[in-house]
Design a protein around this motif. Sequence first.
Motif, PDB file in Angstrom:
ATOM      1  N   THR A   1      -7.213  17.083   0.195  1.00 30.65           N
ATOM      2  CA  THR A   1      -7.510  16.139  -0.884  1.00 30.65           C
ATOM      3  C   THR A   1      -6.568  14.949  -0.850  1.00 30.65           C
ATOM      4  O   THR A   1      -6.985  13.798  -1.045  1.00 30.65           O
ATOM      5  CB  THR A   1      -7.399  16.845  -2.250  1.00 30.65           C
ATOM      6  N   TYR A   2      -5.282  15.204  -0.603  1.00 30.71           N
ATOM      7  CA  TYR A   2      -4.326  14.106  -0.489  1.00 30.71           C
ATOM      8  C   TYR A   2      -4.696  13.186   0.670  1.00 30.71           C
ATOM      9  O   TYR A   2      -4.583  11.956   0.562  1.00 30.71           O
ATOM     10  CB  TYR A   2      -2.914  14.652  -0.280  1.00 30.71           C
ATOM     11  N   LEU A   3      -5.137  13.760   1.776  1.00 26.99           N
ATOM     12  CA  LEU A   3      -5.530  12.946   2.929  1.00 26.99           C
ATOM     13  C   LEU A   3      -6.725  12.062   2.591  1.00 26.99           C
ATOM     14  O   LEU A   3      -6.720  10.864   2.868  1.00 26.99           O
ATOM     15  CB  LEU A   3      -5.859  13.849   4.116  1.00 26.99           C
ATOM     16  N   ALA A   4      -7.731  12.666   1.965  1.00 31.60           N
ATOM     17  CA  ALA A   4      -8.918  11.898   1.603  1.00 31.60           C
ATOM     18  C   ALA A   4      -8.574  10.791   0.622  1.00 31.60           C
ATOM     19  O   ALA A   4      -8.992   9.638   0.791  1.00 31.60           O
ATOM     20  CB  ALA A   4      -9.971  12.837   0.998  1.00 31.60           C
ATOM     21  N   TYR A   5      -7.812  11.127  -0.397  1.00 31.85           N
ATOM     22  CA  TYR A   5      -7.455  10.122  -1.399  1.00 31.85           C
ATOM     23  C   TYR A   5      -6.562   9.037  -0.796  1.00 31.85           C
ATOM     24  O   TYR A   5      -6.700   7.858  -1.132  1.00 31.85           O
ATOM     25  CB  TYR A   5      -6.757  10.773  -2.585  1.00 31.85           C
ATOM     26  N   GLY A   6      -5.644   9.433   0.074  1.00 29.93           N
ATOM     27  CA  GLY A   6      -4.767   8.449   0.705  1.00 29.93           C
ATOM     28  C   GLY A   6      -5.543   7.427   1.514  1.00 29.93           C
ATOM     29  O   GLY A   6      -5.255   6.229   1.464  1.00 29.93           O
TER      30      GLY A   6
ATOM     31  N   TYR B   1      -2.120  -0.488 -10.615  1.00 27.94           N
ATOM     32  CA  TYR B   1      -2.878   0.519  -9.874  1.00 27.94           C
ATOM     33  C   TYR B   1      -2.127   1.832  -9.694  1.00 27.94           C
ATOM     34  O   TYR B   1      -2.659   2.758  -9.058  1.00 27.94           O
ATOM     35  CB  TYR B   1      -3.259  -0.033  -8.496  1.00 27.94           C
ATOM     36  N   ILE B   2      -0.914   1.933 -10.230  1.00 26.15           N
ATOM     37  CA  ILE B   2      -0.119   3.138 -10.010  1.00 26.15           C
ATOM     38  C   ILE B   2      -0.784   4.368 -10.630  1.00 26.15           C
ATOM     39  O   ILE B   2      -0.787   5.454 -10.053  1.00 26.15           O
ATOM     40  CB  ILE B   2       1.304   2.950 -10.574  1.00 26.15           C
ATOM     41  N   ALA B   3      -1.331   4.224 -11.832  1.00 26.10           N
ATOM     42  CA  ALA B   3      -2.026   5.332 -12.488  1.00 26.10           C
ATOM     43  C   ALA B   3      -3.508   5.252 -12.139  1.00 26.10           C
ATOM     44  O   ALA B   3      -4.197   4.321 -12.547  1.00 26.10           O
ATOM     45  CB  ALA B   3      -1.821   5.270 -13.998  1.00 26.10           C
ATOM     46  N   SER B   4      -4.006   6.215 -11.394  1.00 24.32           N
ATOM     47  CA  SER B   4      -5.389   6.200 -10.916  1.00 24.32           C
ATOM     48  C   SER B   4      -6.184   7.319 -11.580  1.00 24.32           C
ATOM     49  O   SER B   4      -5.884   8.504 -11.390  1.00 24.32           O
ATOM     50  CB  SER B   4      -5.425   6.361  -9.394  1.00 24.32           C
ATOM     51  N   GLY B   5      -7.214   6.955 -12.342  1.00 23.75           N
ATOM     52  CA  GLY B   5      -8.076   7.955 -12.947  1.00 23.75           C
ATOM     53  C   GLY B   5      -8.813   8.775 -11.904  1.00 23.75           C
ATOM     54  O   GLY B   5      -8.990   9.993 -12.049  1.00 23.75           O
ATOM     55  N   PHE B   6      -9.235   8.123 -10.833  1.00 19.36           N
ATOM     56  CA  PHE B   6      -9.934   8.834  -9.762  1.00 19.36           C
ATOM     57  C   PHE B   6      -9.022   9.856  -9.102  1.00 19.36           C
ATOM     58  O   PHE B   6      -9.420  10.988  -8.819  1.00 19.36           O
ATOM     59  CB  PHE B   6     -10.453   7.831  -8.735  1.00 19.36           C
ATOM     60  N   GLY B   7      -7.758   9.460  -8.849  1.00 18.98           N
ATOM     61  CA  GLY B   7      -6.818  10.382  -8.228  1.00 18.98           C
ATOM     62  C   GLY B   7      -6.534  11.584  -9.117  1.00 18.98           C
ATOM     63  O   GLY B   7      -6.457  12.725  -8.639  1.00 18.98           O
ATOM     64  N   ILE B   8      -6.370  11.352 -10.414  1.00 20.69           N
ATOM     65  CA  ILE B   8      -6.125  12.453 -11.352  1.00 20.69           C
ATOM     66  C   ILE B   8      -7.316  13.401 -11.372  1.00 20.69           C
ATOM     67  O   ILE B   8      -7.159  14.633 -11.319  1.00 20.69           O
ATOM     68  CB  ILE B   8      -5.841  11.905 -12.760  1.00 20.69           C
TER      69      ILE B   8
ATOM     70  N   VAL C   1       0.826  -1.209   0.000  1.00 14.60           N
ATOM     71  CA  VAL C   1       0.000   0.000   0.000  1.00 14.60           C
ATOM     72  C   VAL C   1       0.858   1.256   0.000  1.00 14.60           C
ATOM     73  O   VAL C   1       0.470   2.291  -0.568  1.00 14.60           O
ATOM     74  CB  VAL C   1      -0.974   0.003   1.201  1.00 14.60           C
ATOM     75  N   THR C   2       2.046   1.185   0.604  1.00 18.02           N
ATOM     76  CA  THR C   2       2.947   2.340   0.598  1.00 18.02           C
ATOM     77  C   THR C   2       3.481   2.616  -0.799  1.00 18.02           C
ATOM     78  O   THR C   2       3.512   3.768  -1.254  1.00 18.02           O
ATOM     79  CB  THR C   2       4.116   2.110   1.568  1.00 18.02           C
ATOM     80  N   VAL C   3       3.898   1.561  -1.495  1.00 20.13           N
ATOM     81  CA  VAL C   3       4.418   1.725  -2.863  1.00 20.13           C
ATOM     82  C   VAL C   3       3.328   2.254  -3.784  1.00 20.13           C
ATOM     83  O   VAL C   3       3.552   3.173  -4.587  1.00 20.13           O
ATOM     84  CB  VAL C   3       4.969   0.381  -3.383  1.00 20.13           C
ATOM     85  N   ILE C   4       2.127   1.690  -3.696  1.00 25.56           N
ATOM     86  CA  ILE C   4       1.034   2.134  -4.558  1.00 25.56           C
ATOM     87  C   ILE C   4       0.686   3.590  -4.295  1.00 25.56           C
ATOM     88  O   ILE C   4       0.552   4.402  -5.225  1.00 25.56           O
ATOM     89  CB  ILE C   4      -0.201   1.241  -4.367  1.00 25.56           C
ATOM     90  N   LEU C   5       0.558   3.958  -3.014  1.00 23.88           N
ATOM     91  CA  LEU C   5       0.177   5.334  -2.681  1.00 23.88           C
ATOM     92  C   LEU C   5       1.245   6.326  -3.112  1.00 23.88           C
ATOM     93  O   LEU C   5       0.918   7.395  -3.650  1.00 23.88           O
ATOM     94  CB  LEU C   5      -0.087   5.447  -1.179  1.00 23.88           C
ATOM     95  N   ALA C   6       2.509   5.987  -2.902  1.00 21.45           N
ATOM     96  CA  ALA C   6       3.592   6.887  -3.316  1.00 21.45           C
ATOM     97  C   ALA C   6       3.591   7.079  -4.836  1.00 21.45           C
ATOM     98  O   ALA C   6       3.701   8.213  -5.328  1.00 21.45           O
ATOM     99  CB  ALA C   6       4.936   6.337  -2.853  1.00 21.45           C
TER     100      ALA C   6
END
Length: 268
Positions: free
Chosen positions: A186-191, A139-146, A71-76
């Motif tokens: 936003t970063y907190l919510a997405y994280g 999962y590294i590229a996230s459409g929702f995150g963008i 989860v750390t690698v994916i989130l970073a």
Amino acid sequence: MTADRILNTAGAWALALIWVLPLAYAIWTAVHPAAYEARFDLFAPLTLENFIKAWNAAPFGRYFLNTFVLVTVILAGQIVLCTLAAYAFARYQFPGRGILFGLVLLQLLIMPDILIVENYKAIRFLDLVDTIPAIALPYIASGFGIFLLRQTFMSVPKELEEAAQVEGMSTLGILVKVYMPLAIPTYLAYGLVSVSHHWNNFLWPLIITNSVETRPVTVGLSIFSAIDSGVEWSVINAATLMTSGPLLLAFLLFQRQFVQSFMRAGIK
């Protein structure tokens, strides 16, 4: 109006009971001897033996380490890629911008399970099968995150960027020192969403991993629960609570911050 309120209250309590009762049963069986799995006794003795049995019956320590690294690698990776892409979509004009952003939104409509075969072929071609990067890469590229970060960046006043440019700040400096600090909610919510989702992800890790060294807790728990050796429900529920406990505790502790972060990010 009174009838509506009564129906809403009754529905809320019914949903709460549906959510709480399985959790209450799991907690009850986990902290009591196996003899009390199917009967309720207010004076039943409490015990932590089920947790000890579960911990010793499978390498949960390794599973937790794998999951934490995953989860750390994916989130970073998501934070880096989504931040750069969102900033480009929010502040730059370039040919095909609308089409590319439409493709990003299209990703939100595609279930990841549909791409399992193609993802497996790609991971096998890269010779990464049965590795933690193999679980993370799709999962590294996230459409929702963008999308989420783009909406936040677009709400930042243009005058702040112009003032930073007058001070001689570079494009990367503007992004890091102006946009990103303003997007912390936003970063907190997405994280929180990202960690929760990938902590609980099951199907893709099950397919792409074969060994203890790479399995996350979800796959490890499923293998542990499927052992055909007469494992008691009390031990299985204790293992379930161990694996889901960190997320449940985080949700209970940070529920208010979680909701407020999404509201500040513009998600109603």
